[in-house]
Design an enzyme around this catalytic site. Structure first.
Site, PDB file in Angstrom:
ATOM      1  CE1 TYR A 107      76.208  11.815  60.507  1.00  0.00           C
ATOM      2  CE2 TYR A 107      75.153   9.588  60.898  1.00  0.00           C
ATOM      3  CZ  TYR A 107      75.174  10.816  60.235  1.00  0.00           C
ATOM      4  OH  TYR A 107      74.144  11.122  59.371  1.00  0.00           O
ATOM      5  CD  GLU A 108      85.103  13.671  63.989  1.00  0.00           C
ATOM      6  OE1 GLU A 108      85.956  13.977  64.544  1.00  0.00           O
ATOM      7  OE2 GLU A 108      84.448  14.274  62.824  1.00  0.00           O
ATOM      8  CB  SER A 109      79.876  10.333  67.622  1.00  0.00           C
ATOM      9  OG  SER A 109      79.045   9.907  66.659  1.00  0.00           O
ATOM     10  N   GLY A 110      81.521   7.370  66.335  1.00  0.00           N
ATOM     11  CA  GLY A 110      81.771   5.779  66.408  1.00  0.00           C
ATOM     12  C   GLY A 110      80.318   5.086  65.994  1.00  0.00           C
ATOM     13  N   GLY A 116      88.044  14.563  62.258  1.00  0.00           N
ATOM     14  CA  GLY A 116      88.690  13.526  61.823  1.00  0.00           C
ATOM     15  C   GLY A 116      88.813  13.585  60.186  1.00  0.00           C
TER      16      GLY A 116
END
Length: 270
Positions: A67-70, A147
């Site tokens: 996921y884009e949050s890492g 992203g």
């Protein structure tokens, strides 16, 4: 009576698992099936999340979700409501910084499929998630890229799922190009790692292409939908595969998993 391009497509009326099948359920099931054989997926929030979670329970048990949050190797106990939902961290294989995520993971070529949504898409797979209408006075202002630009450029391929299939959403010319496909990037002298969009799952069917330089073409329609309906709902002269198939309706098992295990609280199912 056949449905016109402005009407909702036909979906199977009976699921065998209780309630009628909704368009969201149909999209999620068909999109999940497309992930068979894929290993690492960069998932957007919403229908992509539903599809990835269902795929993990069916056709892709070894799938790794990023996921884009890492968050890498996510195993949430329930569906996240936002990309920053803390539930994504619970049980995850790793949580990395933004430089590590976009530099080492994405730009390192470690993502098989980027799974995105969009408000508009063109025949080459470029996406608009910024504005509908003119930039200065848009009819609708959207969240923007997030992203998605990096996902498009660096994932080996990109899948897109879209709730609406209309001439406005499948546009000959985008109102704004938020996320350029490889064709636009190459025209500006930039060579992306991946081939861009290869699959688009919509409320009417499935569009696909094999690689850079090819237009999206219709490869499958959903039950009750005709090729002519899809063409009428597309803003360009849509090409078709040599043989356009009909997608299989969701099975009882798929629907039970989706409703009872993946999204029992109806976070994204509508």
């Amino acid at each position: 009576m056949p449905e016109g391009p402005g009407r909702r497509p036909a979906v199977p009326e009976e699921s065998g698992a209780g309630a009628p099948v909704t368009a969201s359920e149909l999209l999620s099931v068909v999109a999940a099936r497309e992930l068979a054989g894929r290993r690492t997926v960069f998932a957007g929030i919403g229908l992509p999340t539903l599809a990835v979670e269902l795929a993990a329970l069916t056709v892709a048990p070894d799938i790794e979700v990023v996921y884009e949050s890492g968050v890498c190797g996510a195993h949430p106990s329930h569906l996240p409501e936002t990309i920053a939902d803390a539930v994504l961290i619970t049980g995850a294989e790793a949580v990395v910084s933004m430089p590590a995520l976009f530099g080492a993971v994405l730009q390192g070529g470690r993502i098989d499929v980027g799974f995105l949504g969009a408000a508009q898409i063109d025949r080459w797979g470029s996406l608009n998630t910024s504005v509908i209408g003119e930039w200065e006075r848009p009819a609708v202002r959207l969240p923007g890229s997030g992203g998605a630009v990096e996902v498009m450029a660096n994932a080996r391929e990109v899948f897109v799922v879209m709730r609406r299939h209309t001439p406005r959403s499948f546009a000959d010319v985008l109102d704004f190009c938020t996320t350029p496909g490889p064709e636009r990037a190459l025209a500006d002298g930039i060579r992306p790692l991946g081939v861009g969009v290869t699959r688009v799952v919509t409320e009417l069917g499935v569009l696909a292409r094999d690689g850079v330089g090819e237009e999206l073409r219709l490869v499958a329609v959903h039950p009750g939908v005709t090729v002519e309906q899809v063409r009428a709902a597309t803003g360009w002269e849509l090409r078709t595969a040599g043989r356009v198939t009909t997608t299989d309706p969701p099975t009882v098992a798929e629907l039970r998993l989706l409703r009872d295990d993946v999204d029992p609280h109806r976070v994204y199912l509508r």
